[in-house]
Design a protein around this motif. Structure first.
Motif, PDB file in Angstrom:
ATOM      1  N   ASP A 207       0.828  -1.214   0.000  1.00 17.87           N
ATOM      2  CA  ASP A 207       0.000   0.000   0.000  1.00 17.87           C
ATOM      3  C   ASP A 207       0.857   1.258   0.000  1.00 17.87           C
ATOM      4  O   ASP A 207       0.421   2.307  -0.469  1.00 17.87           O
ATOM      5  N   TYR A 208       2.063   1.158   0.551  1.00 15.44           N
ATOM      6  CA  TYR A 208       2.967   2.307   0.529  1.00 15.44           C
ATOM      7  C   TYR A 208       4.390   1.811   0.774  1.00 15.44           C
ATOM      8  O   TYR A 208       4.618   0.693   1.242  1.00 15.44           O
ATOM      9  N   TYR A 209       5.346   2.674   0.475  1.00 13.61           N
ATOM     10  CA  TYR A 209       6.735   2.411   0.810  1.00 13.61           C
ATOM     11  C   TYR A 209       7.404   3.757   1.104  1.00 13.61           C
ATOM     12  O   TYR A 209       6.898   4.825   0.745  1.00 13.61           O
ATOM     13  N   SER A 210       8.550   3.730   1.788  1.00 14.08           N
ATOM     14  CA  SER A 210       9.211   4.961   2.209  1.00 14.08           C
ATOM     15  C   SER A 210      10.723   4.798   2.105  1.00 14.08           C
ATOM     16  O   SER A 210      11.237   3.694   1.924  1.00 14.08           O
ATOM     17  N   GLY A 211      11.440   5.934   2.253  1.00 11.16           N
ATOM     18  CA  GLY A 211      12.886   5.912   2.194  1.00 11.16           C
ATOM     19  C   GLY A 211      13.464   7.230   2.691  1.00 11.16           C
ATOM     20  O   GLY A 211      12.728   8.176   3.002  1.00 11.16           O
ATOM     21  N   VAL A 212      14.791   7.295   2.761  1.00 14.83           N
ATOM     22  CA  VAL A 212      15.495   8.483   3.254  1.00 14.83           C
ATOM     23  C   VAL A 212      16.588   8.835   2.255  1.00 14.83           C
ATOM     24  O   VAL A 212      17.328   7.958   1.783  1.00 14.83           O
ATOM     25  N   ARG A 227      -0.013   4.136  -2.268  1.00 13.39           N
ATOM     26  CA  ARG A 227      -0.780   3.565  -3.382  1.00 13.39           C
ATOM     27  C   ARG A 227      -2.144   4.254  -3.465  1.00 13.39           C
ATOM     28  O   ARG A 227      -2.852   4.366  -2.460  1.00 13.39           O
ATOM     29  N   VAL A 228      -2.515   4.704  -4.654  1.00 14.16           N
ATOM     30  CA  VAL A 228      -3.807   5.357  -4.878  1.00 14.16           C
ATOM     31  C   VAL A 228      -4.525   4.628  -6.012  1.00 14.16           C
ATOM     32  O   VAL A 228      -3.982   4.504  -7.122  1.00 14.16           O
ATOM     33  N   GLU A 229      -5.721   4.137  -5.747  1.00 12.46           N
ATOM     34  CA  GLU A 229      -6.528   3.427  -6.753  1.00 12.46           C
ATOM     35  C   GLU A 229      -7.228   4.436  -7.662  1.00 12.46           C
ATOM     36  O   GLU A 229      -7.823   5.409  -7.183  1.00 12.46           O
ATOM     37  N   MET A 230      -7.169   4.224  -8.948  1.00 12.29           N
ATOM     38  CA  MET A 230      -7.811   5.116  -9.912  1.00 12.29           C
ATOM     39  C   MET A 230      -8.877   4.343 -10.692  1.00 12.29           C
ATOM     40  O   MET A 230      -9.120   3.151 -10.448  1.00 12.29           O
ATOM     41  N   ASP A 231      -9.504   5.014 -11.635  1.00  7.70           N
ATOM     42  CA  ASP A 231     -10.544   4.367 -12.443  1.00  7.70           C
ATOM     43  C   ASP A 231      -9.944   3.272 -13.325  1.00  7.70           C
ATOM     44  O   ASP A 231      -8.755   3.311 -13.674  1.00  7.70           O
ATOM     45  N   GLU A 232     -10.797   2.306 -13.635  1.00  2.67           N
ATOM     46  CA  GLU A 232     -10.450   1.220 -14.546  1.00  2.67           C
ATOM     47  C   GLU A 232      -9.281   0.391 -14.028  1.00  2.67           C
ATOM     48  O   GLU A 232      -8.464  -0.121 -14.791  1.00  2.67           O
ATOM     49  N   GLY A 233      -9.170   0.344 -12.697  1.00  2.00           N
ATOM     50  CA  GLY A 233      -8.160  -0.517 -12.093  1.00  2.00           C
ATOM     51  C   GLY A 233      -6.748   0.000 -12.155  1.00  2.00           C
ATOM     52  O   GLY A 233      -5.797  -0.721 -11.833  1.00  2.00           O
ATOM     53  N   ARG A 234      -6.595   1.258 -12.557  1.00  2.00           N
ATOM     54  CA  ARG A 234      -5.261   1.814 -12.623  1.00  2.00           C
ATOM     55  C   ARG A 234      -4.776   2.203 -11.220  1.00  2.00           C
ATOM     56  O   ARG A 234      -5.568   2.534 -10.343  1.00  2.00           O
ATOM     57  N   VAL A 235      -3.448   2.202 -11.051  1.00  2.00           N
ATOM     58  CA  VAL A 235      -2.827   2.532  -9.762  1.00  2.00           C
ATOM     59  C   VAL A 235      -1.740   3.581  -9.999  1.00  2.00           C
ATOM     60  O   VAL A 235      -0.989   3.504 -10.975  1.00  2.00           O
ATOM     61  N   ARG A 236      -1.674   4.540  -9.108  1.00  4.29           N
ATOM     62  CA  ARG A 236      -0.581   5.518  -9.160  1.00  4.29           C
ATOM     63  C   ARG A 236      -0.038   5.722  -7.734  1.00  4.29           C
ATOM     64  O   ARG A 236      -0.666   5.326  -6.744  1.00  4.29           O
ATOM     65  N   GLY A 237       1.117   6.377  -7.640  1.00  8.17           N
ATOM     66  CA  GLY A 237       1.720   6.653  -6.348  1.00  8.17           C
ATOM     67  C   GLY A 237       1.582   8.117  -5.961  1.00  8.17           C
ATOM     68  O   GLY A 237       1.817   9.010  -6.783  1.00  8.17           O
ATOM     69  N   SER A 238       1.198   8.396  -4.701  1.00  9.97           N
ATOM     70  CA  SER A 238       1.105   9.758  -4.170  1.00  9.97           C
ATOM     71  C   SER A 238       2.390  10.032  -3.373  1.00  9.97           C
ATOM     72  O   SER A 238       2.656   9.372  -2.357  1.00  9.97           O
ATOM     73  N   TYR A 239       3.164  11.011  -3.796  1.00  7.36           N
ATOM     74  CA  TYR A 239       4.500  11.247  -3.263  1.00  7.36           C
ATOM     75  C   TYR A 239       4.477  12.426  -2.273  1.00  7.36           C
ATOM     76  O   TYR A 239       3.862  13.468  -2.523  1.00  7.36           O
ATOM     77  N   SER A 240       5.175  12.269  -1.123  1.00  6.49           N
ATOM     78  CA  SER A 240       5.350  13.359  -0.155  1.00  6.49           C
ATOM     79  C   SER A 240       6.716  13.205   0.495  1.00  6.49           C
ATOM     80  O   SER A 240       7.290  12.107   0.539  1.00  6.49           O
ATOM     81  N   ILE A 241       7.280  14.329   0.957  1.00 12.47           N
ATOM     82  CA  ILE A 241       8.606  14.308   1.577  1.00 12.47           C
ATOM     83  C   ILE A 241       8.658  15.315   2.719  1.00 12.47           C
ATOM     84  O   ILE A 241       8.028  16.391   2.648  1.00 12.47           O
ATOM     85  N   ASP A 242       9.377  14.974   3.792  1.00 11.63           N
ATOM     86  CA  ASP A 242       9.596  15.857   4.942  1.00 11.63           C
ATOM     87  C   ASP A 242      11.088  16.087   5.095  1.00 11.63           C
ATOM     88  O   ASP A 242      11.901  15.168   4.942  1.00 11.63           O
ATOM     89  N   LEU A 243      11.453  17.339   5.439  1.00 10.09           N
ATOM     90  CA  LEU A 243      12.838  17.676   5.723  1.00 10.09           C
ATOM     91  C   LEU A 243      13.056  17.586   7.233  1.00 10.09           C
ATOM     92  O   LEU A 243      12.498  18.396   7.999  1.00 10.09           O
TER      93      LEU A 243
END
Length: 327
Positions: A207-212, A227-243
């Motif tokens: 569902d998600y993964y992380s790193g440094v 992991r973000v579910e989209m229409d028609e079974g497509r999947v994309r990743g939602s990216y965020s970062i903290d300093l």
């Protein structure tokens, strides 16, 4: 308690004297009885001598009268001693009462004097307080009578008072613990995005993964891809970062940063004024410093954006975040 032993001694002496008198009277009575018995037991032949009997009777009579006088005298002494003892007891009781009354009056007088002293002290204190207040009012009146100097009021105006969303060059600084440090958000953001893209296949099973990544200029980049579910079974990743800062003493103190030859001013030199926005990520312990830094930045011609943060938040960004708003 000092007089009690004398009272006991006098009481013991009186009792001893009465005992002696009583014993003497008892002895005299016994003597009279012995004489009577002796006369009764005298043989008849001895009574024939009438003259001798008369002399003996006269002698016994004299002795009896003498004894009776002694008894009467002793009874008088007993009454005298009893009366004297009662008189002394009454005298002692009277003296004790007079002494107690004197002590009570003395204590009452002492308390009265203490109350008067306290009242006098309170009165002097109130007078001193009233005099101080009077002097204070007199000083205030004198001060009010002096001509007042006009104090110039400086009104500061800043350019573009209406905020607008930032889309040009943006420089990020962390303002925390009274220190100003450049935060390489865009640089670490790009590095983190490249590292996250190389692991995008993990979303097929996670569902998600992380790193440094980093550190860069004292900050590590902690990224996360969800992991973000989209229409028609497509999947994309939602990216965020903290300093995440690796130290609490990054950068310079605000006083150092605002000096002409500071590192802060040197870092600003890489960005053109009026075309760049300085975003100040400000924590609660440095809100007062924010106003000083903002004033200097306005003077240098930069737009300024504020990003307030709580102590548990980090400087960060994401592909679904918002742009800064600058003035």
């Amino acid at each position: 308690m000092g007089r009690k032993p004398r009272q006991d001694a006098e009481a013991i002496g009186s009792d001893s004297f009465l005992d002696v008198v009583t014993n003497i009277v008892g002895i005299l009575i016994i003597l009279v009885m012995v004489v009577g018995i002796r006369v009764k037991n005298t043989a008849p032949s001895e009574l024939i001598d009438e003259e001798g009997m008369k002399r003996e009777v006269a002698q016994l009579t004299d002795e009896a009268e003498s004894l009776e006088r002694d008894v009467q005298r002793l009874e008088g002494l007993v009454h005298q001693v009893t009366f004297s003892s009662q008189a002394k007891f009454q005298e002692r009781a009277t003296m004790a009462y007079v002494l107690a009354e004197s002590e009570r009056e003395l204590e009452k007088t002492k308390k009265s004097l203490d109350a008067e002293k306290q009242s006098s002290f309170d009165m002097r204190r109130d007078v001193a307080a009233a005099q101080a207040e009077l002097k204070k009012l007199a000083d205030a009146k004198s001060e009010a009578a002096k001509p007042k100097k006009r104090v110039p009021v400086q009104i500061k105006s800043y350019p573009t008072p209406i905020s607008k969303t930032v889309f040009g060059q943006e420089i990020h600084f962390q303002l925390k613990h009274g220190r100003l440090a450049m935060a390489p958000l865009e640089e670490i953001g790009r590095i983190g995005a490249q590292a996250a893209a190389g692991r995008i296949q993990l979303l097929e099973t996670h569902d998600y993964y992380s790193g440094v990544v980093g550190p860069q200029q004292g900050f590590e980049g902690h990224y996360e891809v969800e992991r973000v579910e989209m229409d028609e079974g497509r999947v994309r990743g939602s990216y965020s970062i903290d300093l995440v800062p690796i130290s609490d003493n990054l950068g310079e103190t605000v006083d150092e940063a605002l000096r002409p030859n500071s590192r802060f001013r040197a870092q600003l030199g890489d960005f053109a004024p009026r075309q760049s926005t300085v975003t100040l990520w400000t924590y609660g312990d440095s809100f007062n410093d924010y106003a000083r830094v903002k004033e200097v930045l306005y003077g240098l011609g930069y737009h300024v954006a504020a990003r307030p943060l709580t102590d548990d938040m980090y400087i960060g960004g994401s592909d679904h975040g918002t742009h800064s708003a600058a003035q």
